[in-house]
Design a protein around this motif. Structure first.
Motif, PDB file in Angstrom:
ATOM      1  N   ARG A 133      -9.905  15.548  -0.339  1.00 33.31           N
ATOM      2  CA  ARG A 133      -9.854  14.259   0.353  1.00 33.31           C
ATOM      3  C   ARG A 133     -10.285  14.404   1.802  1.00 33.31           C
ATOM      4  O   ARG A 133      -9.886  15.340   2.479  1.00 33.31           O
ATOM      5  N   GLY A 184      -3.941   8.225   2.454  1.00 33.52           N
ATOM      6  CA  GLY A 184      -4.169   8.917   1.184  1.00 33.52           C
ATOM      7  C   GLY A 184      -4.292  10.419   1.257  1.00 33.52           C
ATOM      8  O   GLY A 184      -4.591  11.060   0.260  1.00 33.52           O
ATOM      9  N   LYS A 186      -3.201   9.044  -4.598  1.00 29.48           N
ATOM     10  CA  LYS A 186      -4.565   8.941  -5.107  1.00 29.48           C
ATOM     11  C   LYS A 186      -5.077   7.505  -4.977  1.00 29.48           C
ATOM     12  O   LYS A 186      -6.195   7.268  -4.532  1.00 29.48           O
ATOM     13  N   GLU A 187      -4.216   6.562  -5.364  1.00 29.16           N
ATOM     14  CA  GLU A 187      -4.603   5.150  -5.259  1.00 29.16           C
ATOM     15  C   GLU A 187      -4.878   4.756  -3.811  1.00 29.16           C
ATOM     16  O   GLU A 187      -5.837   4.048  -3.520  1.00 29.16           O
ATOM     17  N   ARG A 188      -4.012   5.261  -2.924  1.00 28.07           N
ATOM     18  CA  ARG A 188      -4.204   4.945  -1.507  1.00 28.07           C
ATOM     19  C   ARG A 188      -5.536   5.480  -1.010  1.00 28.07           C
ATOM     20  O   ARG A 188      -6.274   4.801  -0.306  1.00 28.07           O
ATOM     21  N   TYR A 189      -5.824   6.726  -1.410  1.00 23.08           N
ATOM     22  CA  TYR A 189      -7.072   7.337  -0.959  1.00 23.08           C
ATOM     23  C   TYR A 189      -8.269   6.561  -1.488  1.00 23.08           C
ATOM     24  O   TYR A 189      -9.221   6.283  -0.768  1.00 23.08           O
ATOM     25  N   GLU A 190      -8.171   6.146  -2.745  1.00 23.01           N
ATOM     26  CA  GLU A 190      -9.276   5.385  -3.322  1.00 23.01           C
ATOM     27  C   GLU A 190      -9.424   4.030  -2.659  1.00 23.01           C
ATOM     28  O   GLU A 190     -10.521   3.574  -2.370  1.00 23.01           O
ATOM     29  N   PHE A 191      -8.277   3.401  -2.382  1.00 21.77           N
ATOM     30  CA  PHE A 191      -8.291   2.103  -1.702  1.00 21.77           C
ATOM     31  C   PHE A 191      -8.991   2.204  -0.356  1.00 21.77           C
ATOM     32  O   PHE A 191      -9.919   1.458  -0.048  1.00 21.77           O
ATOM     33  N   ARG A 227     -12.749   2.964  -0.512  1.00 20.09           N
ATOM     34  CA  ARG A 227     -13.520   1.744  -0.784  1.00 20.09           C
ATOM     35  C   ARG A 227     -13.718   0.936   0.489  1.00 20.09           C
ATOM     36  O   ARG A 227     -14.797   0.425   0.746  1.00 20.09           O
ATOM     37  N   ILE A 251       0.835  -1.204   0.000  1.00 20.22           N
ATOM     38  CA  ILE A 251       0.000   0.000   0.000  1.00 20.22           C
ATOM     39  C   ILE A 251       0.870   1.255   0.000  1.00 20.22           C
ATOM     40  O   ILE A 251       0.566   2.233  -0.674  1.00 20.22           O
ATOM     41  N   MET A 295       1.844   2.506  -3.399  1.00 18.72           N
ATOM     42  CA  MET A 295       0.839   3.113  -4.277  1.00 18.72           C
ATOM     43  C   MET A 295       0.993   4.633  -4.272  1.00 18.72           C
ATOM     44  O   MET A 295       1.612   5.197  -3.384  1.00 18.72           O
ATOM     45  N   SER A 296       0.366   5.270  -5.266  1.00 15.77           N
ATOM     46  CA  SER A 296       0.368   6.741  -5.261  1.00 15.77           C
ATOM     47  C   SER A 296      -0.689   7.214  -4.267  1.00 15.77           C
ATOM     48  O   SER A 296      -1.566   6.451  -3.868  1.00 15.77           O
TER      49      SER A 296
END
Lengths: 324, 140
Positions: free
Chosen positions: B135, B97, A203-208, A211, A197, A200-201
């Motif tokens: 965010r 994030g 953005k990817e982390r935030y999306e992960f 979810r 994790i 990841m970038s």
């Protein structure tokens, strides 16, 4: 050779006959064949229903608060003792409560069980391809019986996720030990998922995490199950100031999970109970694990999971790292 | 027609050093961006990481925590505890994030009005470049 269950009954009988304890906390069979639920016995007859085996069990340490908090605070002037079945992970929980001055060590009788990892029935069912009707466990293998065929599975395959990263296989200190130490499976600290994790970038982390968190129903099971979450008044329950609002929104979910994880930072003993009780399977272990990993890395703590008198965030060194 | 983005920055300033430093900057007639909103706290150790999350949630684009230099704390050790806490919190926020660049910690003493103005200008510039933060922000 006596099984652990028989030995437990013998010891419990002795404890009740000698009037040493007022309560014994253990496990009994639950509603389904392979589920185990907490059981409480105030005399020997009630303790007869209790069993010890290797199916997934709930944690018992948290019940000690209810039973012993008032005794430790001096509200009840009785030296009542409670005996409790304790695996290594339970021991870390009990230790947490003792270190936090919630309960006193002299009020607890630790009945130790060496443990080699608990069996996850869901995993066994998955490997079998159907709902198992009978599961027998021996030294190395698990035999799952289905409708027509049997399947022999090695224990390592069906052990609970949290048991793979176990840091204590048996209680470090105990009053009664029910068996000799088992030949334990080599376990390693495994931070590989967390590192994935991290790579990841943002953005990817935030999306992960969005979810994951969006599934949260805020049942507070993770808080209720955790021994590190032992505040008498929880920040999530108070309304003044209202840190967590009631709105169902991603931002509130982030708020909740951030607060929960950070409140147990440096106190989490990696037992994985929060993850186990989560009804929507949020990988809370990855949050707690990240904090443990960073504490170990930043503050030179050897094993962040083991409760100590001074917590990593309750002390400081002059040469703490400087980069943010 | 595009309107230039004006960031919203929350600065938690410790009463004894950084807030006085801000005063110093003010009395010395130094200029720093109006995007910064200062919240006075007794000590940088008072700042709970939850405050930062709350700030993001309520619309902050960046959060700055300013405290006394290590060793100068009015309460002897408050800023050392704060340092440990934010070492962990920054990494953790980054992990879930929320960009770590939006959080900054600085040691500013009561005499460092110049540094206060400089840091505020710098940070405001960084956040302007990063743009608004969506965010973990409340939907309105």
């Amino acid at each position: 050779m006596m099984t652990m269950t028989e030995k437990m009954r013998e010891q419990v009988k002795e404890l009740f006959v000698n009037n040493e304890i007022k309560l014994f906390i253990g496990f009994e069979k639950g509603f389904t064949k392979f589920s185990r639920i907490p059981a409480f016995a105030e005399n020997y007859d009630e303790a007869k229903k209790m069993i010890i085996d290797e199916f997934e069990t709930p944690f018992l340490a948290k019940y000690l608060i209810r039973e012993l908090e008032e005794v430790a605070a001096g509200i009840v002037e009785k030296s009542e003792r409670v005996a409790i079945l304790t695996r290594g992970c339970d021991y870390l929980g009990i230790r947490r409560l003792i270190v936090d001055n919630i309960i006193l060590r002299e009020n607890i009788v630790i009945v130790g069980i060496p443990c080699d990892g608990l069996i996850d029935v869901k995993k066994a069912n998955k490997l079998l391809g159907e709902e198992a009707r009978e599961i027998t466990i021996d030294e190395e293998n698990v035999i799952a019986k289905g409708k027509t065929e049997n399947k022999i599975i090695s224990k390592a395959e069906v052990v609970l996720d949290r048991c793979r990263q176990c840091i204590m296989c048996e209680p470090k200190e105990s009053d009664i030990m029910l068996a000799e130490k088992t030949a334990n499976v080599k376990k390693n600290k495994d931070y590989s998922k967390i590192e994935e994790i991290e790579k990841m970038s943002a953005k990817e982390r935030y999306e992960f995490w969005s979810r994951q968190f969006e599934r949260c129903i805020r049942c507070f099971a993770c808080r209720d199950a955790c021994t590190a979450c032992n505040c008498r008044k929880c920040i999530f329950d108070i309304t003044e100031p209202e840190m967590l609002e009631k709105t169902v929104a991603t931002s509130e979910q982030f708020m909740f999970h951030f607060i929960r994880a950070f409140h147990v930072a440096g106190r989490c003993s990696a037992c994985g109970e929060c993850e186990r009780v989560c009804p929507v399977d949020i990988p809370l272990g990855l949050l707690n694990g990240k904090l443990r990993k960073d504490i170990e890395f930043l503050f030179n703590v050897e094993e962040a999971g083991i409760p100590s008198e001074i917590e990593p965030l309750g002390e400081f060194k002059l040469d703490d790292p400087d980069e943010w | 027609m595009s309107v230039k983005f004006k960031p919203n920055i929350i600065c938690f300033a410790c009463n004894w050093c950084s807030y006085t430093g801000a005063d110093m900057a003010g009395t010395s007639r130094m200029k720093y961006p109006a995007t910064i909103k200062i919240i006075r706290v007794p000590c940088s150790g008072r700042v709970n990481p939850t405050f930062i999350m709350k700030a993001y949630q309520k619309g902050a684009d960046g959060v700055l925590i300013a405290g006394c230099h290590p060793g100068d704390c009015h309460y002897n050790s408050g800023n050392y505890f704060a340092k440990r806490r934010f070492l962990l919190a920054t990494r953790f926020m980054n992990y879930i994030g929320i960009d770590a660049k939006r959080l900054r910690m600085e040691w500013i003493s009561a005499a460092e009005g110049v540094k206060f103005a400089r840091v505020m200008a710098e940070f405001s510039e960084t956040i302007s470049e990063l743009g608004p933060n969506w965010r973990a922000r409340e939907e309105v």
